[in-house]
Write an enzyme that holds these catalytic residues in place. Structure first.
Site, PDB file in Angstrom:
ATOM      1  N   TYR A 227      -3.380 -13.102  29.387  1.00 53.72           N
ATOM      2  CA  TYR A 227      -3.492 -12.266  28.178  1.00 53.72           C
ATOM      3  C   TYR A 227      -4.941 -11.938  27.815  1.00 53.72           C
ATOM      4  O   TYR A 227      -5.187 -11.031  27.025  1.00 53.72           O
ATOM      5  CB  TYR A 227      -2.874 -12.961  26.957  1.00 53.72           C
ATOM      6  CG  TYR A 227      -1.429 -13.327  27.032  1.00 53.72           C
ATOM      7  CD1 TYR A 227      -0.588 -12.833  28.024  1.00 53.72           C
ATOM      8  CD2 TYR A 227      -0.870 -14.186  26.082  1.00 53.72           C
ATOM      9  CE1 TYR A 227       0.748 -13.202  28.077  1.00 53.72           C
ATOM     10  CE2 TYR A 227       0.468 -14.546  26.130  1.00 53.72           C
ATOM     11  CZ  TYR A 227       1.269 -14.054  27.129  1.00 53.72           C
ATOM     12  OH  TYR A 227       2.584 -14.428  27.157  1.00 53.72           O
TER      13      TYR A 227
ATOM     14  N   ASP B 246       0.411 -18.839  20.805  1.00 55.93           N
ATOM     15  CA  ASP B 246       0.803 -18.771  22.202  1.00 55.93           C
ATOM     16  C   ASP B 246      -0.124 -17.800  22.927  1.00 55.93           C
ATOM     17  O   ASP B 246      -0.215 -16.625  22.569  1.00 55.93           O
ATOM     18  CB  ASP B 246       2.254 -18.269  22.295  1.00 55.93           C
ATOM     19  CG  ASP B 246       2.716 -18.170  23.735  1.00 55.93           C
ATOM     20  OD1 ASP B 246       3.067 -19.214  24.307  1.00 55.93           O
ATOM     21  OD2 ASP B 246       2.697 -17.057  24.297  1.00 55.93           O
TER      22      ASP B 246
ATOM     23  N   HIS C 283       3.435 -19.648  34.215  1.00 57.61           N
ATOM     24  CA  HIS C 283       3.809 -18.372  33.588  1.00 57.61           C
ATOM     25  C   HIS C 283       5.041 -17.707  34.220  1.00 57.61           C
ATOM     26  O   HIS C 283       5.896 -17.175  33.523  1.00 57.61           O
ATOM     27  CB  HIS C 283       2.608 -17.417  33.642  1.00 57.61           C
ATOM     28  CG  HIS C 283       2.583 -16.418  32.534  1.00 57.61           C
ATOM     29  ND1 HIS C 283       1.428 -16.031  31.896  1.00 57.61           N
ATOM     30  CD2 HIS C 283       3.578 -15.717  31.949  1.00 57.61           C
ATOM     31  CE1 HIS C 283       1.721 -15.136  30.964  1.00 57.61           C
ATOM     32  NE2 HIS C 283       3.019 -14.925  30.982  1.00 57.61           N
TER      33      HIS C 283
ATOM     34  N   LYS D  85      -0.976 -20.701  29.487  1.00 63.33           N
ATOM     35  CA  LYS D  85      -0.203 -20.647  30.738  1.00 63.33           C
ATOM     36  C   LYS D  85      -1.115 -20.317  31.906  1.00 63.33           C
ATOM     37  O   LYS D  85      -2.118 -19.616  31.720  1.00 63.33           O
ATOM     38  CB  LYS D  85       0.859 -19.538  30.651  1.00 63.33           C
ATOM     39  CG  LYS D  85       1.594 -19.476  29.330  1.00 63.33           C
ATOM     40  CD  LYS D  85       2.617 -18.351  29.291  1.00 63.33           C
ATOM     41  CE  LYS D  85       3.176 -18.198  27.891  1.00 63.33           C
ATOM     42  NZ  LYS D  85       2.306 -17.429  26.980  1.00 63.33           N
TER      43      LYS D  85
END
Ligand code: A2P
Length: 279
Positions: free
Chosen positions: A52, A47, A110, A77
């Protein structure tokens, strides 16, 4: 479920492994190495998110592993500043390039709104979703879904959606099990996933969790993760150590009793991140 490779089936027939490895905060210098270790530890569902900054590390780790792309389940996302029809399509293209792949297994919005003051979030969600529906129809994503959406956000979306969201990823752990949102999603066939399934370690010293860890002869982390599994929620644990990566997969040789599940479900709020989608 009997191992991390066992799968749930999404409403569109796509199989999704019951445990994922979360890459958030793996964004330090050696993060492709950490992800590579997670691959060696057996994880195949990763994920990530544009926010990120781990998509490129994931691509590098997968390439290094020599394991075929199709063996992996990759979820990513789009971020708050990538919402909107055109923006979402461009964001997706950027993610593909960073991931060095031509499809993703699961693509999520997100957060339901860019910030608390953003008044027209309903329209923005619909415009963004339309882009995801197109990507889905084109076969560039195998499944589409949401993250951090509460029932009122989902309700707005599904009133106009042509493709129903297949997944909703939310903060979920003992002490913050978001019962209303989980029930709402599960009643509609939307699979729930848990970010911070251990409350980012904040719940690991809770007296009830420690009591149950001693009772079932497992770690506090395993109690939290097993709790998710028994709620049919996919946990996305992250860890930087091989030993804990492996421990976090050992969730299938014990079962939490119904009585103890009730206790975990009703424990006082503990370890909440403080992040609320509308605040
Ligand atoms: P570490 O990287 O040192 O293993 P969450 O997934 O709920 O956000 O929690 C992530 C945090 O939990 C990380 O700080 C990670 O630290 C820690 N963690 C992961 N697995 C375990 C485990 N089995 N036991 C204790 N701490 C763990």
């Amino acid at each position: 479920m009997n191992s991390i490779h066992d799968c749930y089936t999404l409403t569109n027939g796509i199989k999704i492994p019951c445990i994922a490895y979360g890459t958030y905060k793996a964004a330090d210098g050696n993060s492709s190495e950490i992800i590579r270790t997670a691959i060696d530890a057996g994880y195949r569902y990763f994920d990530t998110a544009s926010f990120y900054q781990t998509e490129e590390y994931l691509a590098e780790a997968i390439q290094d592993s020599g394991i075929a792309r199709e063996e992996f389940f990759i979820a990513t996302k789009l971020w708050k500043d990538e919402m909107g029809y055109e923006q979402a399509k461009e964001a997706f293209q950027r993610s593909l390039e960073r991931l060095k792949t031509d499809y993703v297994d699961l693509y999520l919005i997100h957060w339901p709104r860019p910030d608390a003051g953003y008044a027209d979030w309903k329209q923005l969600d619909l415009d963004t979703w339309r882009a995801l529906e197109e990507l889905y129809r084109e076969g560039r994503v195998k499944a589409i879904g949401l993250s951090n959406f509460l029932p009122h956000h989902i309700e707005n979306l599904i009133q106009h959606a042509e493709v129903m969201p297949m997944v909703n990823q939310i903060e979920f752990h003992p002490g913050y099990a978001q019962e209303a949102t989980v029930r709402y999603c599960q009643e509609r066939g939307i699979l729930v996933q848990a970010w911070s399934p251990m409350g980012r370690t904040r719940v690991l010293n809770d007296p009830l969790i420690l009591e149950l860890a001693a009772k079932y002869q497992v770690s506090a982390a395993q109690i939290c993760l097993r709790f998710a599994v028994q709620k049919q929620v996919i946990p996305l644990p992250k860890s930087s150590s091989l030993e804990r990566m492996k421990q976090n997969q050992e969730l299938f040789s014990f079962a939490i009793s119904q009585e103890d599940m009730y206790r975990l479900e009703t424990m006082p709020q503990t370890g909440w991140s403080g992040q609320h989608p509308d605040l």
